[in-house]
Enzyme design. Structure first.
Site, mmCIF file in Angstrom:
data_model
loop_
_atom_site.group_PDB
_atom_site.id
_atom_site.type_symbol
_atom_site.label_atom_id
_atom_site.label_comp_id
_atom_site.label_asym_id
_atom_site.label_seq_id
_atom_site.Cartn_x
_atom_site.Cartn_y
_atom_site.Cartn_z
ATOM 1 N N HIS A 1 1.643 -0.720 -12.985
ATOM 2 C CA HIS A 1 2.171 -2.038 -13.192
ATOM 3 C C HIS A 1 4.256 -2.313 -13.021
ATOM 4 O O HIS A 1 4.562 -0.372 -14.156
ATOM 5 C CB HIS A 1 2.232 -2.674 -14.405
ATOM 6 C CG HIS A 1 2.472 -3.936 -14.607
ATOM 7 N ND1 HIS A 1 2.373 -5.103 -14.041
ATOM 8 C CD2 HIS A 1 4.333 -4.376 -15.559
ATOM 9 C CE1 HIS A 1 3.410 -6.284 -14.665
ATOM 10 N NE2 HIS A 1 4.325 -5.639 -15.624
ATOM 11 N N ASP B 1 -3.659 -5.627 -18.401
ATOM 12 C CA ASP B 1 -1.674 -4.935 -18.600
ATOM 13 C C ASP B 1 -2.444 -4.564 -19.673
ATOM 14 O O ASP B 1 -1.018 -4.468 -20.433
ATOM 15 C CB ASP B 1 -0.669 -6.151 -17.852
ATOM 16 C CG ASP B 1 -0.779 -6.387 -16.496
ATOM 17 O OD1 ASP B 1 -1.108 -5.473 -15.748
ATOM 18 O OD2 ASP B 1 0.350 -7.279 -16.247
ATOM 19 N N ILE C 1 -9.749 -7.666 -12.866
ATOM 20 C CA ILE C 1 -10.882 -7.098 -12.239
ATOM 21 C C ILE C 1 -12.430 -7.016 -13.573
ATOM 22 O O ILE C 1 -11.873 -7.182 -14.209
ATOM 23 C CB ILE C 1 -10.882 -4.816 -12.553
ATOM 24 C CG1 ILE C 1 -9.535 -5.270 -11.888
ATOM 25 C CG2 ILE C 1 -11.899 -4.326 -12.993
ATOM 26 C CD1 ILE C 1 -9.557 -5.339 -10.451
ATOM 27 N N GLU D 1 7.949 5.003 -8.990
ATOM 28 C CA GLU D 1 7.132 4.204 -9.438
ATOM 29 C C GLU D 1 6.005 5.585 -8.552
ATOM 30 O O GLU D 1 4.984 6.189 -9.124
ATOM 31 C CB GLU D 1 6.857 3.095 -9.138
ATOM 32 C CG GLU D 1 4.964 3.060 -9.747
ATOM 33 C CD GLU D 1 5.103 1.365 -9.469
ATOM 34 O OE1 GLU D 1 5.456 0.593 -8.809
ATOM 35 O OE2 GLU D 1 3.719 0.716 -9.684
ATOM 36 N N LEU E 1 -3.449 -7.333 -7.169
ATOM 37 C CA LEU E 1 -3.444 -9.451 -7.208
ATOM 38 C C LEU E 1 -4.133 -9.889 -8.479
ATOM 39 O O LEU E 1 -4.292 -10.810 -8.500
ATOM 40 C CB LEU E 1 -2.334 -9.749 -6.381
ATOM 41 C CG LEU E 1 -1.078 -9.411 -6.018
ATOM 42 C CD1 LEU E 1 -0.538 -9.745 -4.346
ATOM 43 C CD2 LEU E 1 -0.326 -8.781 -7.149
ATOM 44 N N GLY F 1 1.304 -1.010 -0.017
ATOM 45 C CA GLY F 1 -0.602 0.262 0.157
ATOM 46 C C GLY F 1 0.887 1.283 -0.976
ATOM 47 O O GLY F 1 0.398 2.084 0.009
ATOM 48 N N ASN G 1 -4.591 1.686 -13.374
ATOM 49 C CA ASN G 1 -3.227 0.722 -13.167
ATOM 50 C C ASN G 1 -1.392 1.146 -13.318
ATOM 51 O O ASN G 1 -1.057 1.567 -14.509
ATOM 52 C CB ASN G 1 -3.382 -0.641 -13.336
ATOM 53 C CG ASN G 1 -2.874 -2.010 -13.252
ATOM 54 O OD1 ASN G 1 -2.104 -1.932 -11.727
ATOM 55 N ND2 ASN G 1 -1.980 -2.326 -13.484
ATOM 56 N N ASN H 1 1.625 3.171 -2.754
ATOM 57 C CA ASN H 1 1.363 3.241 -3.848
ATOM 58 C C ASN H 1 0.418 4.449 -3.366
ATOM 59 O O ASN H 1 -0.648 5.682 -2.655
ATOM 60 C CB ASN H 1 0.332 3.249 -5.166
ATOM 61 C CG ASN H 1 2.282 3.373 -6.097
ATOM 62 O OD1 ASN H 1 2.567 4.153 -6.369
ATOM 63 N ND2 ASN H 1 2.263 1.380 -5.968
#
Ligand code: GRF
Length: 201
Positions: free
Chosen positions: A114, A155, A98, A184, A95, A17, A112, A19
């Protein structure tokens, strides 16, 4: 500090968590035009939930195992987003795939992050340390992260932006993972800000 009314945002996460934490803190400093309304996780006792408790953000755990099938789980996530009047979703380390109802609940307004330069090192099984192991084993000179729109394939949604990170000769998957993570988090926030400002203009 009071926050400016912004887009109602939910974050979906399955892990540490970082991000999630950075997005919430940016929003609380009024640096992002969002109100983080909710964290949804598919697991209990993860770092993301600890951050949500500290930052006083509501969280809901929706475990796939509690449902008969993927479709029922997807419906429950979608209904939760609708109940909280969510307008935009960030997937930050989820993980699992969706479902279409979840995507539809926010009219496709879902991004998203990645930890590779997609389309390389994406798809099923390519998550977390697996990505960085493959990058190091293949002797890549450059890796990085990608923020993209979410569609119903792993992705594969349209890429919004990428940030490169050099792979050093003595990198291990772990050292590379930590350098990618360091770029990121701020990159995701910058992309989110830019996407939302385009949506609102
Ligand atoms: C990030 O590296 C992201 O690219 C991937 O999962 C990780 C989540 O990290 N999808 P955190 O849980 O936000 O720390």
């Amino acid at each position: 500090m009071t926050s400016i009314k912004g887009t109602n945002l939910a974050i979906l996460a399955s892990g540490t968590g970082t991000n999630f934490k950075d997005i919430v803190e940016s929003a609380q400093r009024n640096e992002l035009p969002v109100e983080v309304k909710l964290l949804i996780t598919d697991k209990e006792e993860i770092g993301a939930i600890a951050h949500a408790k500290n930052l006083q953000i509501p969280f809901v755990v929706i475990k796939p195992r509690s449902f008969l099938n993927f479709d029922d789980w997807d419906h429950e996530v979608a209904e939760t987003l609708v109940n909280y009047e969510i307008e935009f979703v960030v997937l930050a380390g989820v993980l699992r795939k969706i479902g279409p109802h979840t995507l539809e609940a926010v009219k496709g307004q879902m991004i998203n992050t990645h930890p590779s330069l997609l389309p390389s090192y994406g798809g099923k099984g390519m998550y977390g340390i697996n990505v960085h192991k493959a990058v190091v084993e293949n002797g890549e000179k450059v890796s990085g992260c990608t923020v993209h729109w979410v569609n119903d394939h792993y992705d594969e949604g349209q890429i919004i932006g990428q940030k490169q990170v050099e792979v050093l000769p003595d990198d291990t998957p772990e050292s590379l993972a930590s350098r990618v993570k360091a770029v990121e988090n701020p990159f995701l926030i910058a992309v989110l800000k830019s996407v939302l400002s385009k949506n609102q203009s």
